[in-house]
Design a protein around this motif. Sequence first.
Motif, mmCIF file in Angstrom:
data_model
loop_
_atom_site.group_PDB
_atom_site.id
_atom_site.type_symbol
_atom_site.label_atom_id
_atom_site.label_comp_id
_atom_site.label_asym_id
_atom_site.label_seq_id
_atom_site.Cartn_x
_atom_site.Cartn_y
_atom_site.Cartn_z
ATOM 1 N N PHE A 40 0.852 -1.175 0.000
ATOM 2 C CA PHE A 40 0.000 0.000 0.000
ATOM 3 C C PHE A 40 0.888 1.225 0.000
ATOM 4 N N VAL A 41 0.813 2.013 -1.067
ATOM 5 C CA VAL A 41 1.698 3.163 -1.248
ATOM 6 C C VAL A 41 0.916 4.455 -1.012
ATOM 7 N N VAL A 42 1.455 5.309 -0.136
ATOM 8 C CA VAL A 42 0.823 6.583 0.185
ATOM 9 C C VAL A 42 1.846 7.704 0.029
ATOM 10 N N ARG A 47 4.924 -3.089 8.551
ATOM 11 C CA ARG A 47 6.233 -2.470 8.308
ATOM 12 C C ARG A 47 6.056 -1.343 7.293
ATOM 13 N N ILE A 48 6.678 -0.200 7.557
ATOM 14 C CA ILE A 48 6.560 0.986 6.708
ATOM 15 C C ILE A 48 7.954 1.430 6.300
ATOM 16 N N GLU A 81 14.538 9.693 6.771
ATOM 17 C CA GLU A 81 13.938 11.025 6.846
ATOM 18 C C GLU A 81 12.832 11.205 5.803
ATOM 19 N N VAL A 82 11.675 11.638 6.295
ATOM 20 C CA VAL A 82 10.511 11.814 5.430
ATOM 21 C C VAL A 82 10.325 13.294 5.136
ATOM 22 N N ARG A 83 10.196 13.600 3.860
ATOM 23 C CA ARG A 83 9.940 14.965 3.418
ATOM 24 C C ARG A 83 8.555 15.019 2.795
ATOM 25 N N GLU A 84 7.943 16.175 2.827
ATOM 26 C CA GLU A 84 6.626 16.303 2.209
ATOM 27 C C GLU A 84 6.734 15.937 0.731
ATOM 28 N N GLY A 85 5.831 15.039 0.307
ATOM 29 C CA GLY A 85 5.849 14.560 -1.082
ATOM 30 C C GLY A 85 6.486 13.193 -1.247
ATOM 31 N N ASP A 86 7.191 12.706 -0.214
ATOM 32 C CA ASP A 86 7.792 11.372 -0.300
ATOM 33 C C ASP A 86 6.706 10.296 -0.306
ATOM 34 N N PHE A 87 7.038 9.174 -0.923
ATOM 35 C CA PHE A 87 6.145 8.010 -0.915
ATOM 36 C C PHE A 87 6.557 7.047 0.195
ATOM 37 N N LEU A 88 5.580 6.587 0.963
ATOM 38 C CA LEU A 88 5.789 5.541 1.957
ATOM 39 C C LEU A 88 5.058 4.292 1.494
#
Length: 403
Positions: free
Chosen positions: A274-276, A310-311, A344-351
């Motif tokens: 599941f990609v967000v 897991r993410i 590190e997560v930035r706005e616009g990254d895919f999780l």
Amino acid sequence: MSSLSKEYLVQLANQFGTPLYVYHAEKIKEQYNKLNSAFKDVNARFFYACKALSNINVLKYVESIGASLDCVSINEVKLGLKAGFTPDRILFTPNCVDFEEVVEGKELGVHLNIDNISILEKFGTRFGNSYPICIRFNPHIMGGGNYKISTGHIDSKFGISIHQMRHIERVVKSTKLNVRGIHMHTGSDIKDVNVFLQGLEIMFELATHFPELEFIDLGSGFKVPYQEGDVQTDINLLGKKVAEAFHAYENETGKKIQVWFEPGKFLVSESGYFVVKANVIKQTTATVFVGVNSGFNHLIRPMFYDAYHRIENITNPNGHERIYTVVGNICETDTFAWDRALNEVREGDFLVFYNAGAYGFEMSSNFNSRLKPAEVMVKDGEAILIRKRDVFEDLMKNQIEVL
């Protein structure tokens, strides 16, 4: 082992948009082959529990690799028939339904699994011995990793208590019911193979009451690993022990009967991703939140079952690790993961959420009038759209404006 790379998932997210469910067909086949290998020494059949994931394309694929189908509603039965399963490859196990739904299953010619004495009486009174049935028992075994998904304990609504055997015998005798199978299912996430063996011992005892018996159904509940170090069901050991038990039963009674299983999560969970997208990074006095463009309306398991997924940040896989709490965009407490280490997560990254194939899209909703995501299947290296993303008009489709 079959898996999709982070780079490929980023590509799919850019191609199809997010949120996005992705299913890897070859992983489903790999899991099915594991079952066939584990139970090669016993006469076993596997019925995919399609409540886990019922997209018609997934059903068609499961049919193509040779599995049968386990259904819990008449519409799942109809989906199975539409997907190409013949009635003899469909098991229908409804619960708390109107009797006419059971009759409809009978008219469609599928295997019927009945878990209520009153339904047994009604069915026997109307049809006598003209149509074979299976009886679902409650073995009073506490199995599974979460009480909410344990189905074989004494307080469960599922099955007929093994202590009501005398009542069942009276119904069978008086209505001449044609009982060809007996069934039990203790729950999900069963780590200990002895839970199955304990249930099988009970089933063998019950089998002596049904001379025309053709199969014993042990349900499923095979544990799949959701995080590193997770214990999973040792299906190879289980297959060995079940084969030994059935061969001993055959030697003792002279009867050859099949064993049936109903794997759902085991077949599709690990096939799903599941990609967000990270919408916002929000730092408070105590926590750094990653707010994504999804919520429990798309993946309810963490909120419903306290389930772990897991993410990973697949856009910045080499970034410095930081601690985040991953939350959704629903106007309720909507937490996917507390204090999780992520690159590190930035706005616009895919999780990406792993193990998202079972009870992900299947339990999704339009809560907050938000739209359901698209679904994609990857088969033979090709990504195929198998469900369009909702649009606003889908929210209005069945509403009737009268004011």
